[in-house]
Scaffold this motif. Sequence first.
Motif, PDB file in Angstrom:
ATOM      1  N   ALA A   9       0.832  -1.202   0.000  1.00 44.26           N
ATOM      2  CA  ALA A   9       0.000   0.000   0.000  1.00 44.26           C
ATOM      3  C   ALA A   9       0.869   1.256   0.000  1.00 44.26           C
ATOM      4  O   ALA A   9       0.611   2.202  -0.752  1.00 44.26           O
ATOM      5  N   CYS A  12       2.500   1.967  -3.466  1.00 44.05           N
ATOM      6  CA  CYS A  12       1.663   2.471  -4.550  1.00 44.05           C
ATOM      7  C   CYS A  12       0.699   3.569  -4.112  1.00 44.05           C
ATOM      8  O   CYS A  12      -0.166   3.978  -4.880  1.00 44.05           O
ATOM      9  N   LEU A  14      -1.668   3.708  -1.690  1.00 41.42           N
ATOM     10  CA  LEU A  14      -3.028   3.310  -1.343  1.00 41.42           C
ATOM     11  C   LEU A  14      -3.112   3.029   0.155  1.00 41.42           C
ATOM     12  O   LEU A  14      -2.093   2.831   0.820  1.00 41.42           O
ATOM     13  N   TYR A  18      -7.561  -0.897   1.966  1.00 39.55           N
ATOM     14  CA  TYR A  18      -8.024  -1.001   0.582  1.00 39.55           C
ATOM     15  C   TYR A  18      -7.282  -2.123  -0.136  1.00 39.55           C
ATOM     16  O   TYR A  18      -7.891  -2.931  -0.839  1.00 39.55           O
ATOM     17  N   VAL A  19      -5.971  -2.213   0.082  1.00 42.59           N
ATOM     18  CA  VAL A  19      -5.176  -3.287  -0.521  1.00 42.59           C
ATOM     19  C   VAL A  19      -5.662  -4.645  -0.008  1.00 42.59           C
ATOM     20  O   VAL A  19      -5.806  -5.599  -0.773  1.00 42.59           O
ATOM     21  N   ILE A  22      -8.873  -5.547  -1.739  1.00 38.80           N
ATOM     22  CA  ILE A  22      -8.604  -5.995  -3.118  1.00 38.80           C
ATOM     23  C   ILE A  22      -8.158  -7.454  -3.100  1.00 38.80           C
ATOM     24  O   ILE A  22      -8.644  -8.277  -3.870  1.00 38.80           O
ATOM     25  N   ILE A  29     -11.423  -2.724  -8.772  1.00 34.96           N
ATOM     26  CA  ILE A  29     -10.452  -1.648  -8.932  1.00 34.96           C
ATOM     27  C   ILE A  29     -10.490  -1.095 -10.355  1.00 34.96           C
ATOM     28  O   ILE A  29     -10.959  -1.749 -11.277  1.00 34.96           O
ATOM     29  N   THR A  30      -9.970   0.099 -10.501  1.00 36.94           N
ATOM     30  CA  THR A  30      -9.868   0.717 -11.816  1.00 36.94           C
ATOM     31  C   THR A  30      -8.603   0.212 -12.513  1.00 36.94           C
ATOM     32  O   THR A  30      -7.711  -0.370 -11.878  1.00 36.94           O
ATOM     33  N   GLN A  32      -6.340   2.099 -13.617  1.00 37.06           N
ATOM     34  CA  GLN A  32      -5.259   2.909 -13.065  1.00 37.06           C
ATOM     35  C   GLN A  32      -4.694   2.269 -11.792  1.00 37.06           C
ATOM     36  O   GLN A  32      -3.477   2.200 -11.611  1.00 37.06           O
ATOM     37  N   THR A  33      -5.562   1.793 -10.925  1.00 35.47           N
ATOM     38  CA  THR A  33      -5.107   1.131  -9.703  1.00 35.47           C
ATOM     39  C   THR A  33      -4.395  -0.174 -10.037  1.00 35.47           C
ATOM     40  O   THR A  33      -3.374  -0.496  -9.421  1.00 35.47           O
ATOM     41  N   ARG A  36      -0.956   0.733 -11.050  1.00 34.82           N
ATOM     42  CA  ARG A  36      -0.144   1.146  -9.890  1.00 34.82           C
ATOM     43  C   ARG A  36       0.327  -0.063  -9.094  1.00 34.82           C
ATOM     44  O   ARG A  36       1.497  -0.137  -8.677  1.00 34.82           O
ATOM     45  N   LEU A  37      -0.557  -1.018  -8.886  1.00 35.94           N
ATOM     46  CA  LEU A  37      -0.184  -2.229  -8.160  1.00 35.94           C
ATOM     47  C   LEU A  37       0.869  -3.025  -8.927  1.00 35.94           C
ATOM     48  O   LEU A  37       1.868  -3.472  -8.346  1.00 35.94           O
TER      49      LEU A  37
END
Length: 55
Positions: A9, A12, A14, A18-19, A22, A29-30, A32-33, A36-37
């Motif tokens: 987290a 990236c 976040l 939230y991580v 997921i 998630i989008t 974009q996310t 990032r991950l």
Amino acid sequence: MGISQEDLAERCGLHRTYVGAIERSERNITLQTLERLAESLGVSPHDLLKEHQDV
């Protein structure tokens, strides 16, 4: 990969809860996310989407 949800987290940008959500498939998630991950883990987005198979 041997890193905690908290470390990922932070890498990236976040929140750790939230991580965790997921990882447990509780959140969608989008793209974009996803990017990032993947970048934070040093893998491609495709690698994160493909089904895991134990060898």
